[in-house]
Design an enzyme around this catalytic site. Sequence first.
Site, short mmCIF file in Angstrom:
data_model
loop_
_atom_site.label_atom_id
_atom_site.label_comp_id
_atom_site.label_asym_id
_atom_site.label_seq_id
_atom_site.Cartn_x
_atom_site.Cartn_y
_atom_site.Cartn_z
N GLU A 182 35.52 68.55 40.33
CA GLU A 182 35.42 67.11 40.50
C GLU A 182 36.79 66.48 40.26
O GLU A 182 37.41 66.71 39.22
CB GLU A 182 34.39 66.52 39.54
CG GLU A 182 34.17 65.04 39.74
CD GLU A 182 32.98 64.50 38.96
OE1 GLU A 182 32.84 63.27 38.88
OE2 GLU A 182 32.21 65.31 38.42
N ARG A 183 37.25 65.72 41.24
CA ARG A 183 38.58 65.11 41.19
C ARG A 183 39.68 66.16 41.10
O ARG A 183 40.73 65.94 40.50
CB ARG A 183 38.68 64.11 40.04
CG ARG A 183 37.59 63.06 40.03
CD ARG A 183 37.46 62.33 41.34
NE ARG A 183 36.34 61.40 41.33
CZ ARG A 183 35.85 60.79 42.42
NH1 ARG A 183 36.39 61.05 43.61
NH2 ARG A 183 34.85 59.95 42.34
N ASN A 225 30.71 66.00 33.54
CA ASN A 225 29.37 65.87 34.10
C ASN A 225 28.77 67.28 34.10
O ASN A 225 28.75 67.98 35.10
CB ASN A 225 29.42 65.30 35.52
CG ASN A 225 29.96 63.88 35.52
OD1 ASN A 225 29.62 63.07 34.66
ND2 ASN A 225 30.81 63.56 36.48
N LYS A 302 30.11 63.70 27.32
CA LYS A 302 29.99 62.45 28.06
C LYS A 302 28.53 62.04 27.98
O LYS A 302 27.65 62.75 28.49
CB LYS A 302 30.42 62.64 29.51
CG LYS A 302 30.26 61.38 30.38
CD LYS A 302 30.71 61.64 31.81
CE LYS A 302 30.52 60.40 32.68
NZ LYS A 302 30.99 60.62 34.08
N GLU A 306 27.46 56.56 33.51
CA GLU A 306 27.29 56.98 34.89
C GLU A 306 26.08 57.89 35.08
O GLU A 306 26.10 58.85 35.83
CB GLU A 306 28.56 57.69 35.39
CG GLU A 306 29.79 56.79 35.39
CD GLU A 306 31.02 57.48 35.95
OE1 GLU A 306 31.76 56.83 36.71
OE2 GLU A 306 31.25 58.66 35.63
N ARG A 339 33.38 61.07 24.36
CA ARG A 339 34.12 60.18 25.25
C ARG A 339 33.66 58.73 25.09
O ARG A 339 32.47 58.45 24.96
CB ARG A 339 33.96 60.61 26.71
CG ARG A 339 34.54 61.97 27.01
CD ARG A 339 34.39 62.32 28.47
NE ARG A 339 35.48 61.83 29.28
CZ ARG A 339 35.35 61.24 30.46
NH1 ARG A 339 34.15 61.00 30.96
NH2 ARG A 339 36.39 60.84 31.15
N ARG A 351 33.32 44.90 32.75
CA ARG A 351 33.37 46.34 32.50
C ARG A 351 34.50 46.73 31.56
O ARG A 351 34.37 47.69 30.78
CB ARG A 351 33.51 47.08 33.83
CG ARG A 351 33.58 48.59 33.69
CD ARG A 351 33.64 49.25 35.05
NE ARG A 351 34.10 50.63 34.92
CZ ARG A 351 34.37 51.43 35.93
NH1 ARG A 351 34.22 51.01 37.17
NH2 ARG A 351 34.79 52.67 35.73
N ASP A 380 39.43 52.79 34.20
CA ASP A 380 39.20 54.16 34.66
C ASP A 380 40.46 54.77 35.28
O ASP A 380 40.50 54.99 36.48
CB ASP A 380 38.05 54.19 35.67
CG ASP A 380 37.64 55.61 36.05
OD1 ASP A 380 38.00 56.54 35.32
OD2 ASP A 380 36.95 55.77 37.06
N GLU A 402 42.85 60.09 25.98
CA GLU A 402 42.60 60.87 27.20
C GLU A 402 43.42 60.31 28.35
O GLU A 402 43.26 59.16 28.75
CB GLU A 402 41.10 60.82 27.56
CG GLU A 402 40.76 61.63 28.80
CD GLU A 402 39.28 61.56 29.16
OE1 GLU A 402 38.79 62.48 29.84
OE2 GLU A 402 38.61 60.58 28.77
N GLU A 408 43.56 61.16 40.67
CA GLU A 408 42.34 60.63 41.29
C GLU A 408 42.59 59.31 42.01
O GLU A 408 42.03 59.06 43.08
CB GLU A 408 41.26 60.45 40.23
CG GLU A 408 39.96 59.86 40.74
CD GLU A 408 38.91 59.69 39.66
OE1 GLU A 408 37.83 59.14 39.96
OE2 GLU A 408 39.16 60.11 38.51
N TRP A 555 28.94 47.48 40.94
CA TRP A 555 30.33 47.04 40.94
C TRP A 555 30.98 47.38 42.27
O TRP A 555 30.88 48.50 42.77
CB TRP A 555 31.11 47.74 39.82
CG TRP A 555 30.73 47.31 38.44
CD1 TRP A 555 29.86 47.93 37.61
CD2 TRP A 555 31.21 46.16 37.75
NE1 TRP A 555 29.76 47.25 36.42
CE2 TRP A 555 30.58 46.15 36.48
CE3 TRP A 555 32.10 45.14 38.07
CZ2 TRP A 555 30.83 45.16 35.54
CZ3 TRP A 555 32.35 44.15 37.14
CH2 TRP A 555 31.71 44.17 35.88
#
Length: 712
Positions: A182-183, A225, A302, A306, A339, A351, A380, A402, A408, A555
């Site tokens: 991911e990413r 995730n 996490k 999300e 996190r 946010r 983010d 972090e 990304e 969003w």
Amino acid sequence: MNRIILMLFAMLIGTNGYAENGYDLWLRYKPVYDTNKTNIYRSVIKQIYVAGESKTIAAATMELQIGIKGLLSRSLKSVRHINTDGTLLLGTPITSATIAKLRLAELSRVGNEGYLIKSIRINGKSCLVIAANTDIGVLYGSYRLLSLIQTGQSIQNISIVDHPKIQLRVLNHWDNLNGTIERGYAGYSLWDWQRLPGYLDPRYTDYARANASIGINGTVINNVNASARSLTKDYLIKAAALAQVFRPYGIKIYLTARFSAPIEIGGLKTADPLDPEVIKWWKRKADEIYSYIPDFGGFLVKANSEGQPGPQDYKRSHAEGANMMADALAPHNGVVMWRAFVYENIKGEDRAKQAYQEFKKFDGAFKSNVFIQPKNGPIDFQPREPFHPLFGAMSKTQLMLEFQITQEYLGFATHLVYLAPLFKETLSADTYSKGKGSTIAKIVEGKLEEHQRSGIAGVANIGSDINWTGHPFAQSNWYAFGRMAWNPDLSPAVIADDWLKMTFTNDSSFVAPVKEYMLASREHAVNYMMPLGLNHIMNLGTHYGPGPWDKITGWNAHDYHLADDEGIGVDRTDKGSDAVSQYFPEVRAQYNDINKIPPELLLWFHHVPWKYKMASDRNLWEELVYRYYSGVSAVEKMQDKWDRLEHKIDPVRFEQVKQLLAEQQREAAWWRDGSVLYFQTYAKMPLPAGYKAPLRTLEHYKQIKMPDRINK
């Protein structure tokens, strides 16, 4: 035809007998000469005397043998007695009686990971000593010595005392069990789960070598995730095999733990952190993990973000969830990295305020082996954000910064963007939490509040591509993170200089112009993407290319720029969402005042009229256009500079960067033209004189789609 064949042959073999494909990273041990074409180090290092028999000492010895053979064009003779000048001595006071007799007072200052490199006379012979309190310190010192030679620095009459300022220096891999990342933009995952534990790819060792060379001492090997299967016996055995490879290099394995694992793989009906059976399950699971990996580092979590499960599913707090896991790890000295990236894709409160609102109230409630891990900014990993307000706000809690090394939001592995200036911008930011000088670096180091533990994390940009990171220059961001995790005080310029010399060449006519562009490249990217504090206006589906017009459920891009006929930007002052109230008074006063805020953050905190007069004497619309166009122009200038360097480095990497810069230029223009045309529909003003209008219509740019990626 013959000329074409010769060119292809040259690209294949390079100038050193084989193709330079980037695999060696900054550990390219090519001969180093002075201006007279003589090797300036051969008289200083002639042989090696190694004290100690651990696998870590063996790794240090191997690295020195490889490095010296490449750099000095000679093999190091191993000896057991110092009987000639030019001996390199490795060891600790425990493994070496000779080092113990030297009574090196400096070792009292370097802790468990630091080292001493010193020119000294032993039995009347001139020697070079790499000494430390532990074997891992010797390994770090060995890499430092090699880097000094690689970058052409003197090692005569040397005296270096060094140690890391941050204890846990960790890479976060967002790797999935199916091999995708991911990413990740450099191929598939390094971890070949199918063939582990039986087959250990030699690349795992090279990964460990690269990390140890820059002081990284931990790696989270699965995605935030997370899949609960990562905690099952089959995968723990595979992770243990990786840990065995990494251990000699001082690198601990960590795992992302899925909060709902007691249900998904444990057969329980709940994951409530206060449920006795859940508590027992996690304790048994921790015991099991340590039975396979005795030096396991701990969990990254996490939760309740999300859509990920977490303690709030059971009306419990982040503190209750983190502490339950921390109790399970505590007997083994493991840590929880929890996190602070918490938001749901449902419109509501600003946010940028959500993490502070959820965590500030629990300051002091977390166990001593818990880190709260905020990103560098409150949204983010955007190209530019203000620093996260949790830094300074949670004085009783250990915070683990972090960063995102993978690009990304900065052009994936296509754009040349050197991230050390972004890292430095955050680390040097002053929170004023304990008066002037309360920098984030001091907070992360644990010095400001005298915390017992300290840590920093970076989301990795590493994959299965032959050069590890996709773009040759993306290697510099992995390198820079490690160097700044070891010492946050290092300058981006020093790091870039070292990386260029180690990765490409010591030729100053190459290093100087490329370093100049590297140092400015992040600012150029900000300008052609999201200048003046704009953020999150990329294509929301792919996170690639412009998308200020994107409107999706929850969003959407408009929520982050709020452009209208009056102006643009999000009002986060005390008259708007009041996000400024989450900062200390000195910072708040600067961000809240449109006349004091740095222009780079203007639209993050203020909704500004289009005709507002900037310090540059341009109005806001003109300034926005100026920034967009200057960003593209900078990429075009870099293309021209790069073309002039064709014969300074190997042809393969030169051509790869050349093509990527051309693509970066096209995409920078795409960003500029699409964004300027879209915002012009609100500003209702023409382009300022001297700027060439985009060739296509706004609708054309809206229709451009980024191809799907399997590892997006």
